[in-house]
Design an enzyme around this catalytic site. Structure first.
Site, PDB file in Angstrom:
ATOM      1  N   ARG A 176       9.199  -1.540   7.992  1.00  0.00           N
ATOM      2  CA  ARG A 176       8.938  -2.218   9.271  1.00  0.00           C
ATOM      3  C   ARG A 176       9.230  -1.277  10.447  1.00  0.00           C
ATOM      4  NH1 ARG A 176      11.352  -3.115  14.078  1.00  0.00           N
ATOM      5  NH2 ARG A 176      13.341  -3.443  13.028  1.00  0.00           N
ATOM      6  N   ASP A 177      10.507  -1.000  10.699  1.00  0.00           N
ATOM      7  CA  ASP A 177      10.842  -0.175  11.869  1.00  0.00           C
ATOM      8  C   ASP A 177      10.201   1.206  11.729  1.00  0.00           C
ATOM      9  OD1 ASP A 177      12.083   1.166  14.017  1.00  0.00           O
ATOM     10  OD2 ASP A 177      13.867  -0.075  13.836  1.00  0.00           O
ATOM     11  N   HIS A 191      22.468  -1.287  13.617  1.00  0.00           N
ATOM     12  CA  HIS A 191      21.115  -0.727  13.474  1.00  0.00           C
ATOM     13  C   HIS A 191      21.023   0.461  14.432  1.00  0.00           C
ATOM     14  CE1 HIS A 191      16.592  -1.373  13.166  1.00  0.00           C
ATOM     15  NE2 HIS A 191      16.644  -0.735  14.314  1.00  0.00           N
ATOM     16  N   HIS A 211      19.496   4.055  15.744  1.00  0.00           N
ATOM     17  CA  HIS A 211      18.463   5.103  15.759  1.00  0.00           C
ATOM     18  C   HIS A 211      19.177   6.435  15.991  1.00  0.00           C
ATOM     19  CE1 HIS A 211      14.643   2.784  15.623  1.00  0.00           C
ATOM     20  NE2 HIS A 211      15.505   1.805  15.844  1.00  0.00           N
ATOM     21  N   CYS A 236      10.660   2.441  18.249  1.00  0.00           N
ATOM     22  CA  CYS A 236      10.045   1.233  18.794  1.00  0.00           C
ATOM     23  C   CYS A 236       8.938   1.669  19.744  1.00  0.00           C
ATOM     24  CB  CYS A 236      11.097   0.398  19.525  1.00  0.00           C
ATOM     25  SG  CYS A 236      10.380  -1.039  20.332  1.00  0.00           S
ATOM     26  N   ASN A 245      15.253   5.743  12.744  1.00  0.00           N
ATOM     27  CA  ASN A 245      16.562   5.196  12.385  1.00  0.00           C
ATOM     28  C   ASN A 245      17.378   6.246  11.647  1.00  0.00           C
ATOM     29  OD1 ASN A 245      14.498   2.824  12.227  1.00  0.00           O
ATOM     30  ND2 ASN A 245      16.476   1.844  12.449  1.00  0.00           N
TER      31      ASN A 245
HETATM   32  P1  HMG Z   1       2.105 -12.029  25.004  1.00  0.00           P
HETATM   33  O1  HMG Z   1       0.877 -11.186  25.277  1.00  0.00           O
HETATM   34  O2  HMG Z   1       2.916 -12.465  26.162  1.00  0.00           O
HETATM   35  O3  HMG Z   1       1.779 -13.290  24.086  1.00  0.00           O
HETATM   36  O4  HMG Z   1       3.022 -11.221  23.997  1.00  0.00           O
HETATM   37  P2  HMG Z   1       0.712 -14.425  24.161  1.00  0.00           P
HETATM   38  O5  HMG Z   1       1.364 -15.638  23.616  1.00  0.00           O
HETATM   39  O6  HMG Z   1       0.106 -14.486  25.537  1.00  0.00           O
HETATM   40  O7  HMG Z   1      -0.406 -13.941  23.118  1.00  0.00           O
HETATM   41  C1  HMG Z   1      -1.240 -12.826  23.335  1.00  0.00           C
HETATM   42  C2  HMG Z   1      -2.156 -12.674  22.128  1.00  0.00           C
HETATM   43  O8  HMG Z   1      -1.408 -12.324  20.979  1.00  0.00           O
HETATM   44  C3  HMG Z   1      -2.880 -13.975  21.770  1.00  0.00           C
HETATM   45  O9  HMG Z   1      -4.100 -13.596  21.181  1.00  0.00           O
HETATM   46  C4  HMG Z   1      -1.992 -14.572  20.725  1.00  0.00           C
HETATM   47  O10 HMG Z   1      -2.675 -15.436  19.854  1.00  0.00           O
HETATM   48  C5  HMG Z   1      -1.506 -13.346  19.983  1.00  0.00           C
HETATM   49  P3  HMG Z   1      -5.498 -13.848  21.969  1.00  0.00           P
HETATM   50  O11 HMG Z   1      -5.513 -15.295  22.302  1.00  0.00           O
HETATM   51  O12 HMG Z   1      -5.421 -12.987  23.194  1.00  0.00           O
HETATM   52  O13 HMG Z   1      -6.513 -13.414  20.971  1.00  0.00           O
HETATM   53  N1  HMG Z   1      -0.194 -13.542  19.387  1.00  0.00           N
HETATM   54  C6  HMG Z   1       0.082 -13.313  18.092  1.00  0.00           C
HETATM   55  N2  HMG Z   1      -0.666 -12.877  17.068  1.00  0.00           N
HETATM   56  C7  HMG Z   1      -0.065 -12.759  15.874  1.00  0.00           C
HETATM   57  N3  HMG Z   1       1.242 -13.009  15.663  1.00  0.00           N
HETATM   58  C8  HMG Z   1       2.031 -13.431  16.665  1.00  0.00           C
HETATM   59  C9  HMG Z   1       1.448 -13.589  17.936  1.00  0.00           C
HETATM   60  N4  HMG Z   1       1.945 -13.999  19.127  1.00  0.00           N
HETATM   61  C10 HMG Z   1       0.924 -13.959  19.996  1.00  0.00           C
HETATM   62  N5  HMG Z   1       3.321 -13.665  16.443  1.00  0.00           N
HETATM   63  C11 HMG Z   1       4.560 -11.194  22.160  1.00  0.00           C
HETATM   64  C12 HMG Z   1       4.264 -11.726  23.556  1.00  0.00           C
HETATM   65  C13 HMG Z   1       6.014 -11.520  21.855  1.00  0.00           C
HETATM   66  C14 HMG Z   1       3.632 -11.893  21.176  1.00  0.00           C
HETATM   67  C15 HMG Z   1       4.310  -9.659  22.144  1.00  0.00           C
HETATM   68  O14 HMG Z   1       5.005  -9.088  23.205  1.00  0.00           O
HETATM   69  C16 HMG Z   1       4.729  -9.009  20.863  1.00  0.00           C
HETATM   70  O15 HMG Z   1       4.144  -9.233  19.805  1.00  0.00           O
HETATM   71  N6  HMG Z   1       5.782  -8.140  20.918  1.00  0.00           N
HETATM   72  C17 HMG Z   1       6.303  -7.503  19.749  1.00  0.00           C
HETATM   73  C18 HMG Z   1       6.787  -6.125  20.109  1.00  0.00           C
HETATM   74  C19 HMG Z   1       7.372  -5.464  18.882  1.00  0.00           C
HETATM   75  O16 HMG Z   1       7.042  -5.779  17.751  1.00  0.00           O
HETATM   76  N7  HMG Z   1       8.275  -4.498  19.106  1.00  0.00           N
HETATM   77  C20 HMG Z   1       8.899  -3.778  18.051  1.00  0.00           C
HETATM   78  C21 HMG Z   1       9.872  -4.609  17.273  1.00  0.00           C
HETATM   79  S1  HMG Z   1      11.468  -4.777  18.069  1.00  0.00           S
HETATM   80  C22 HMG Z   1      12.294  -3.339  17.589  1.00  0.00           C
HETATM   81  O17 HMG Z   1      11.709  -2.455  17.025  1.00  0.00           O
HETATM   82  C23 HMG Z   1      13.773  -3.247  17.810  1.00  0.00           C
HETATM   83  C24 HMG Z   1      14.582  -3.411  16.520  1.00  0.00           C
HETATM   84  O18 HMG Z   1      14.211  -2.424  15.556  1.00  0.00           O
HETATM   85  C25 HMG Z   1      16.078  -3.265  16.813  1.00  0.00           C
HETATM   86  C26 HMG Z   1      16.403  -2.019  17.620  1.00  0.00           C
HETATM   87  O19 HMG Z   1      16.015  -0.889  17.241  1.00  0.00           O
HETATM   88  O20 HMG Z   1      17.083  -2.214  18.651  1.00  0.00           O
HETATM   89  C27 HMG Z   1      14.366  -4.792  15.893  1.00  0.00           C
HETATM   90 MG    MG Z   2      14.868  -0.338  15.560  1.00  0.00          MG
END
Ligand code: HMG
Ligand code: MG
Length: 300
Positions: free
Chosen positions: A15-16, A207, A209, A240, A249
């Protein structure tokens, strides 16, 4: 303080690791990576993310990944779910462990999930409620806990407050994410002290990095504090897409090597893990960043 004899090692590579690849990694490779990591001894693994494919196209095949992996009994396959839409899909494809992810800074929250910290917590509430009702395990991540790419220093008291809200919401454990790898052991200890005022140590996971080369030292500091849940990523993959400059990581091989030296059991077979690190690195067209993977290459 004595160190634990055993830890829970969460393998975050699929995933990450793969969410930050520039190219799209074929689903076959993702599925094989997960299965190989399980063969290495992983019992906690981050499999994929049910996030918006517009935001993170690298995870756009989450449903396929969850459909195609063969699941070994006793192994936890965790997926990220940022909202109810993500949760509903994750459930449909058989996820039994999910993670929601909040941030410790407003700027990072806006960039990563397109809303404020408070709004994100409100969005997670029904997700956690549904998961609890379904008997699904929930991790609550807090990101940028030791530094933010947009705001710099982050107050550990603020992190602890967000962690508390996630725990009160029903999250089974809290993942503290040093997303951009700026943390150092002293700051890590301070962060754990603050968080442990609200959350028992056995419900906190770290967690790290490794952007600044501090991840192993930070993990050791956390072990000394009594933390027994640690994330790492095979071959040091990761980052990310919304954290500019952040690299991978802590490499799982580096962590397992250190743990073996300390007599701490992680359940991983180091040689097989190093082989897997080289296997995925060849698929991605570059060597692993892990020192241990490089050092052991000729010995496996
Ligand atoms: P948004 O644009 O505000 O959401 O994004 P929305 O509700 O307006 O939806 C936009 C479009 O996305 C729509 O499609 C939705 O249907 C679709 P359209 O109508 O335009 O065709 N949609 C989805 N599709 C599939 N699955 C879903 C989903 N939700 C909406 N779940 C949102 C808000 C939260 C969805 C967006 O910002 C997002 O997906 N962000 C994820 C970012 C991400 O994954 N970042 C990396 C992970 S976090 C990380 O790595 C940190 C971690 O490792 C810890 C660390 O290192 O600190 C965990
Ligand atoms: Mg991370």
């Amino acid at each position: 303080m004595s160190l634990p004899s055993q830890i829970r090692l969460w393998e975050a590579g699929p995933r990450d690791g793969l969410q930050n690849e520039k190219g799209v990694v074929p689903t076959d490779v993702k599925v094989e990576l997960i299965e190989r990591l399980v063969e290495c001894g992983a019992t906690y693994i981050e499999a994929t993310s049910f996030v918006s494919p517009k935001w993170v196209p690298q995870m756009g095949d989450a449903a396929d990944v969850m459909t195609r992996i063969s699941r070994k009994p006793g192994v936890t396959y965790q997926v990220l779910t940022p909202n109810e839409k993500g949760y509903d899909s994750a459930k449909q494809y058989g996820a039994r462990a999910i993670a929601v992810f909040a941030a410790a800074s407003e700027s990072f929250s806006q960039r990563n999930v397109n809303c404020s910290i408070e709004e994100s917590l409100e969005r997670f509430r029904p997700v956690v409620q549904k998961a609890k009702a379904d008997g699904v395990r929930v991790r609550g991540f807090v990101s940028v806990v030791l530094g933010c790419p947009f705001e710099g220093e982050v107050d550990p008291v603020k992190v602890a407050g967000i962690a508390k809200q996630l725990a009160e919401m029903g999250c089974d454990d809290i993942g503290l994410g040093d997303t951009i790898g700026t943390g150092t052991p002293g700051k890590t200890k301070r962060l754990i002290e603050e968080t442990a005022k609200f959350i028992p140590l056995d419900r906190i996971g770290m967690h790290f990095h490794d952007t600044y080369g501090q991840a192993l030292a930070n993990t050791y500091a956390a072990l000394e504090m009594g933390i027994t849940s640690h994330d790492a990523s095979v071959a040091g993959l990761g980052g990310c897409p919304y954290a500019p400059g952040a690299t991978g990581n802590l490499a799982t091989e580096d962590l397992v090597y250190m743990l073996e030296g300390l007599g701490i059991d992680s359940g991983f077979d180091l040689k097989q893990l190093v082989r897997t690190a080289w296997w995925i690195s060849e698929k991605l067209g570059r060597p692993p960043v892990s020192s241990v993977a490089k050092a052991l290459k000729s010995k496996i």
